[in-house]
Design a protein around this motif. Structure first.
Motif, PDB file in Angstrom:
ATOM      1  N   GLY A 139      -9.541  10.242  -6.224  1.00 11.37           N
ATOM      2  CA  GLY A 139      -8.598   9.335  -6.850  1.00 11.37           C
ATOM      3  C   GLY A 139      -8.352   7.966  -6.308  1.00 11.37           C
ATOM      4  N   ILE A 140      -8.389   7.949  -4.644  1.00 13.96           N
ATOM      5  CA  ILE A 140      -8.372   6.883  -4.277  1.00 13.96           C
ATOM      6  C   ILE A 140      -9.672   5.842  -4.185  1.00 13.96           C
ATOM      7  CG2 ILE A 140      -8.492   5.791  -1.783  1.00 13.96           C
ATOM      8  CD1 ILE A 140      -6.757   8.278  -0.749  1.00 13.96           C
ATOM      9  N   ALA A 141     -10.738   6.556  -4.371  1.00 11.22           N
ATOM     10  CA  ALA A 141     -11.902   5.850  -4.361  1.00 11.22           C
ATOM     11  C   ALA A 141     -12.127   5.194  -5.711  1.00 11.22           C
ATOM     12  CB  ALA A 141     -13.087   6.756  -4.351  1.00 11.22           C
ATOM     13  N   ASP A 142     -11.459   5.945  -6.935  1.00 11.02           N
ATOM     14  CA  ASP A 142     -11.378   5.571  -8.408  1.00 11.02           C
ATOM     15  C   ASP A 142     -10.625   4.426  -8.422  1.00 11.02           C
ATOM     16  OD1 ASP A 142     -13.164   7.542  -8.972  1.00 11.02           O
ATOM     17  OD2 ASP A 142     -11.853   8.738  -9.887  1.00 11.02           O
ATOM     18  N   SER A 143      -9.330   4.378  -7.755  1.00 11.28           N
ATOM     19  CA  SER A 143      -8.616   3.150  -7.827  1.00 11.28           C
ATOM     20  C   SER A 143      -9.065   1.862  -7.483  1.00 11.28           C
ATOM     21  CB  SER A 143      -7.054   3.509  -7.087  1.00 11.28           C
ATOM     22  OG  SER A 143      -7.240   3.784  -5.699  1.00 11.28           O
ATOM     23  N   ALA A 144      -9.797   2.044  -6.415  1.00 13.67           N
ATOM     24  CA  ALA A 144     -10.403   0.875  -5.556  1.00 13.67           C
ATOM     25  C   ALA A 144     -11.762   0.557  -6.148  1.00 13.67           C
ATOM     26  CB  ALA A 144     -10.523   1.177  -4.099  1.00 13.67           C
ATOM     27  N   THR A 145     -12.352   1.072  -7.284  1.00 12.76           N
ATOM     28  CA  THR A 145     -13.619   0.724  -7.856  1.00 12.76           C
ATOM     29  C   THR A 145     -13.883  -0.271  -8.520  1.00 12.76           C
ATOM     30  OG1 THR A 145     -14.177   3.220  -7.669  1.00 12.76           O
ATOM     31  CG2 THR A 145     -15.459   1.672  -9.135  1.00 12.76           C
ATOM     32  N   ASP A 146     -14.569  -1.090  -8.382  1.00 11.99           N
ATOM     33  CA  ASP A 146     -15.131  -2.174  -9.407  1.00 11.99           C
ATOM     34  C   ASP A 146     -16.652  -1.911  -9.446  1.00 11.99           C
ATOM     35  OD1 ASP A 146     -15.590  -4.366 -10.901  1.00 11.99           O
ATOM     36  OD2 ASP A 146     -15.112  -5.774  -9.399  1.00 11.99           O
ATOM     37  N   GLY A 147     -17.025  -1.657 -11.099  1.00 10.09           N
ATOM     38  CA  GLY A 147     -18.507  -1.342 -10.937  1.00 10.09           C
ATOM     39  C   GLY A 147     -19.062  -0.334 -10.409  1.00 10.09           C
ATOM     40  N   ASP A 148     -19.866  -0.517  -9.278  1.00 13.05           N
ATOM     41  CA  ASP A 148     -20.351   0.336  -8.474  1.00 13.05           C
ATOM     42  C   ASP A 148     -19.905   0.288  -7.089  1.00 13.05           C
ATOM     43  OD1 ASP A 148     -21.966   1.656 -10.608  1.00 13.05           O
ATOM     44  OD2 ASP A 148     -23.733   0.129 -10.283  1.00 13.05           O
ATOM     45  N   THR A 149     -18.845  -0.833  -6.771  1.00  2.00           N
ATOM     46  CA  THR A 149     -18.254  -0.908  -5.378  1.00  2.00           C
ATOM     47  C   THR A 149     -16.886  -0.423  -5.352  1.00  2.00           C
ATOM     48  OG1 THR A 149     -20.009  -2.754  -5.372  1.00  2.00           O
ATOM     49  CG2 THR A 149     -17.873  -2.645  -3.597  1.00  2.00           C
ATOM     50  N   VAL A 150     -16.643   0.258  -4.160  1.00  3.96           N
ATOM     51  CA  VAL A 150     -15.392   0.789  -3.683  1.00  3.96           C
ATOM     52  C   VAL A 150     -15.000  -0.177  -2.685  1.00  3.96           C
ATOM     53  CG1 VAL A 150     -14.202   2.447  -3.304  1.00  3.96           C
ATOM     54  CG2 VAL A 150     -15.963   2.949  -4.713  1.00  3.96           C
ATOM     55  N   ARG A 151     -13.937  -0.987  -2.605  1.00  3.82           N
ATOM     56  CA  ARG A 151     -13.441  -1.732  -1.645  1.00  3.82           C
ATOM     57  C   ARG A 151     -12.001  -1.189  -1.256  1.00  3.82           C
ATOM     58  NH1 ARG A 151     -15.726  -6.771  -1.334  1.00  3.82           N
ATOM     59  NH2 ARG A 151     -17.196  -7.390  -2.750  1.00  3.82           N
ATOM     60  N   LEU A 152     -12.155  -0.866   0.152  1.00  9.20           N
ATOM     61  CA  LEU A 152     -11.261  -0.296   1.046  1.00  9.20           C
ATOM     62  C   LEU A 152     -11.050  -0.938   2.170  1.00  9.20           C
ATOM     63  CD1 LEU A 152     -12.125   3.636   0.139  1.00  9.20           C
ATOM     64  CD2 LEU A 152     -10.254   2.192  -0.875  1.00  9.20           C
ATOM     65  N   ALA A 153      -9.930  -1.019   2.643  1.00 10.00           N
ATOM     66  CA  ALA A 153      -9.395  -1.457   3.877  1.00 10.00           C
ATOM     67  C   ALA A 153      -9.622  -0.427   4.949  1.00 10.00           C
ATOM     68  CB  ALA A 153      -7.903  -2.044   4.009  1.00 10.00           C
ATOM     69  N   PRO A 154     -10.253  -1.031   6.368  1.00  8.56           N
ATOM     70  CA  PRO A 154     -10.321   0.080   7.451  1.00  8.56           C
ATOM     71  C   PRO A 154      -8.973   0.375   8.189  1.00  8.56           C
ATOM     72  CG  PRO A 154     -10.731  -2.287   8.227  1.00  8.56           C
ATOM     73  CD  PRO A 154     -10.474  -2.277   6.502  1.00  8.56           C
ATOM     74  N   ILE A 155      -8.093   0.733   7.194  1.00  8.25           N
ATOM     75  CA  ILE A 155      -6.768   1.325   7.758  1.00  8.25           C
ATOM     76  C   ILE A 155      -7.000   2.732   8.281  1.00  8.25           C
ATOM     77  CG2 ILE A 155      -5.451  -0.501   6.939  1.00  8.25           C
ATOM     78  CD1 ILE A 155      -5.453   2.937   5.500  1.00  8.25           C
ATOM     79  N   LYS A 156      -5.762   3.322   9.215  1.00  6.54           N
ATOM     80  CA  LYS A 156      -6.114   4.594   9.599  1.00  6.54           C
ATOM     81  C   LYS A 156      -5.356   5.552   8.620  1.00  6.54           C
ATOM     82  CE  LYS A 156      -6.421   3.382  14.702  1.00  6.54           C
ATOM     83  NZ  LYS A 156      -5.585   3.745  15.844  1.00  6.54           N
ATOM     84  N   ILE A 157      -6.129   6.728   8.505  1.00 12.68           N
ATOM     85  CA  ILE A 157      -5.451   7.807   7.582  1.00 12.68           C
ATOM     86  C   ILE A 157      -5.611   9.198   8.285  1.00 12.68           C
ATOM     87  CG2 ILE A 157      -7.590   7.939   6.299  1.00 12.68           C
ATOM     88  CD1 ILE A 157      -6.112   8.393   3.753  1.00 12.68           C
ATOM     89  N   ARG A 158      -4.549  10.008   7.705  1.00 16.45           N
ATOM     90  CA  ARG A 158      -4.820  11.303   8.493  1.00 16.45           C
ATOM     91  C   ARG A 158      -4.411  12.395   7.049  1.00 16.45           C
ATOM     92  NH1 ARG A 158      -1.949  12.609  14.145  1.00 16.45           N
ATOM     93  NH2 ARG A 158      -3.037  14.506  14.569  1.00 16.45           N
ATOM     94  N   PRO A 159      -5.631  12.564   6.530  1.00 12.83           N
ATOM     95  CA  PRO A 159      -5.449  13.435   5.360  1.00 12.83           C
ATOM     96  C   PRO A 159      -5.294  14.863   5.461  1.00 12.83           C
ATOM     97  CG  PRO A 159      -7.794  12.873   5.704  1.00 12.83           C
ATOM     98  CD  PRO A 159      -7.092  12.247   6.574  1.00 12.83           C
ATOM     99  N   VAL A 160      -4.645  15.486   4.348  1.00 13.64           N
ATOM    100  CA  VAL A 160      -4.216  16.950   4.696  1.00 13.64           C
ATOM    101  C   VAL A 160      -4.588  17.650   3.433  1.00 13.64           C
ATOM    102  CG1 VAL A 160      -2.000  16.510   3.600  1.00 13.64           C
ATOM    103  CG2 VAL A 160      -2.283  18.170   5.410  1.00 13.64           C
ATOM    104  N   TYR A 161      -4.972  19.068   3.862  1.00 13.67           N
ATOM    105  CA  TYR A 161      -5.137  20.065   2.762  1.00 13.67           C
ATOM    106  C   TYR A 161      -3.928  20.374   2.028  1.00 13.67           C
ATOM    107  CZ  TYR A 161      -7.601  24.156   0.775  1.00 13.67           C
ATOM    108  OH  TYR A 161      -8.018  25.255   0.084  1.00 13.67           O
ATOM    109  N   SER A 162      -4.180  20.559   0.750  1.00  7.60           N
ATOM    110  CA  SER A 162      -3.068  20.544  -0.116  1.00  7.60           C
ATOM    111  C   SER A 162      -2.153  22.076   0.090  1.00  7.60           C
ATOM    112  CB  SER A 162      -3.569  20.668  -1.732  1.00  7.60           C
ATOM    113  OG  SER A 162      -4.344  21.740  -1.978  1.00  7.60           O
ATOM    114  N   ASP A 163      -3.088  23.168   0.553  1.00  4.87           N
ATOM    115  CA  ASP A 163      -2.694  24.565   0.961  1.00  4.87           C
ATOM    116  C   ASP A 163      -1.646  24.154   2.094  1.00  4.87           C
ATOM    117  OD1 ASP A 163      -4.171  25.641  -0.801  1.00  4.87           O
ATOM    118  OD2 ASP A 163      -5.027  27.117   0.577  1.00  4.87           O
ATOM    119  N   ASP A 164      -1.892  23.375   3.115  1.00  8.18           N
ATOM    120  CA  ASP A 164      -1.234  23.247   4.302  1.00  8.18           C
ATOM    121  C   ASP A 164       0.063  22.642   3.657  1.00  8.18           C
ATOM    122  OD1 ASP A 164      -2.985  24.456   6.058  1.00  8.18           O
ATOM    123  OD2 ASP A 164      -4.074  22.438   6.424  1.00  8.18           O
TER     124      ASP A 164
END
Length: 248
Positions: A139-164
């Motif tokens: 979903g993050i990739a889709d929101s940042a997609t233009d054509g075949d390019t995904v533009r994202l900032a090099p910020i820090k992220i700490r993703p988590v599993y939905s079960d947790d």
């Protein structure tokens, strides 16, 4: 203990209902497909009868600025009124780490409004702030997609599993209201652009991830630590690499 889970048939809600029932609680999923609609109020009084706790993990079907604000304002207002009428003693809501720092985004302005309504309701509450779910990477990739390019900032992220996340929300729900925020995050810190690049490659997604320091995240330009939790966050155990390997 009867716990009503608003959004109880979705990703987090269904896991939460199962976990609570496994531990001997009476967890009731509430969603439009079970006859409960927080936007219209349909079914709320009936499902909340005898409930001690309400957990709201619902989400707006639209992320458009006006629509998402309307969803959270109306649904939360209706829900809190019904809870007060039913004598509910603990309201738990799932929100997002960094919400208060993401106010350029219409979605996060709506989440902040939701949290404000909860805090002002007079009902004892706990708000769980989670980082981004592993399952949300596409979903993050889709929101940042233009054509075949995904533009994202090099910020820090700490993703988590939905079960947790579901486990932390469950423990919070059956515990004493904190009248504040509990944070949960995954064990590993990534750069957002690198994380999405890994995720897309694992799925053989041909899109190219381009690093752009000014790329917005759902309408908000981020600082390096905007999406990171504070030092007291609960750190979950499941690693992104292990989860990703199981998806293949």
């Amino acid at each position: 203990m009867k716990v009503v889970v608003i959004g109880g048939t979705g990703l987090i809600g269904s896991k939460l209902v199962a976990k609570l029932n496994e531990h001997g609680h009476e967890a009731v999923p509430a969603a439009p497909n079970t006859g409960v609609n927080t936007l219209t109020g349909e079914g709320l009084a009936e499902v909340l009868d005898g409930a001690s706790v309400v957990v709201d993990v619902s989400n707006s079907p639209s992320f458009a600025d006006d629509a998402v604000m309307e969803f959270f304002r109306i649904s939360t207002t209706n829900l809190l009124k019904a809870e007060a009428d039913a004598g509910v003693t603990h309201h738990v809501a799932l929100s997002v780490v960094g919400t208060e720092r993401l106010q350029e985004s219409g979605y996060f302005r709506a989440k902040q409004a939701q949290e404000g309504l909860i805090k002002d309701s007079g009902i004892p509450y706990s708000i769980v702030h989670a980082t981004q779910f592993f399952e949300f990477m596409k979903g993050i990739a889709d929101s940042a997609t233009d054509g075949d390019t995904v533009r994202l900032a090099p910020i820090k992220i700490r993703p988590v599993y939905s079960d947790d996340v579901a486990a932390v929300v469950g423990r919070t729900a059956v515990g004493t209201p904190v009248n504040g925020v509990v944070e949960v995050a995954g064990p590993d810190v990534f750069q957002l652009d690198e994380l999405i690049r890994k995720g897309l490659a694992a799925k053989n997604d041909p899109r190219t991830v381009v690093t752009d320091e000014h790329a917005p995240y759902f309408g908000a330009e981020l600082q390096e630590t905007t999406l990171l939790p504070g030092p007291d966050a609960h750190i979950a155990e499941t690693r992104f690499a292990d989860w990703l390997a199981q998806q293949r």
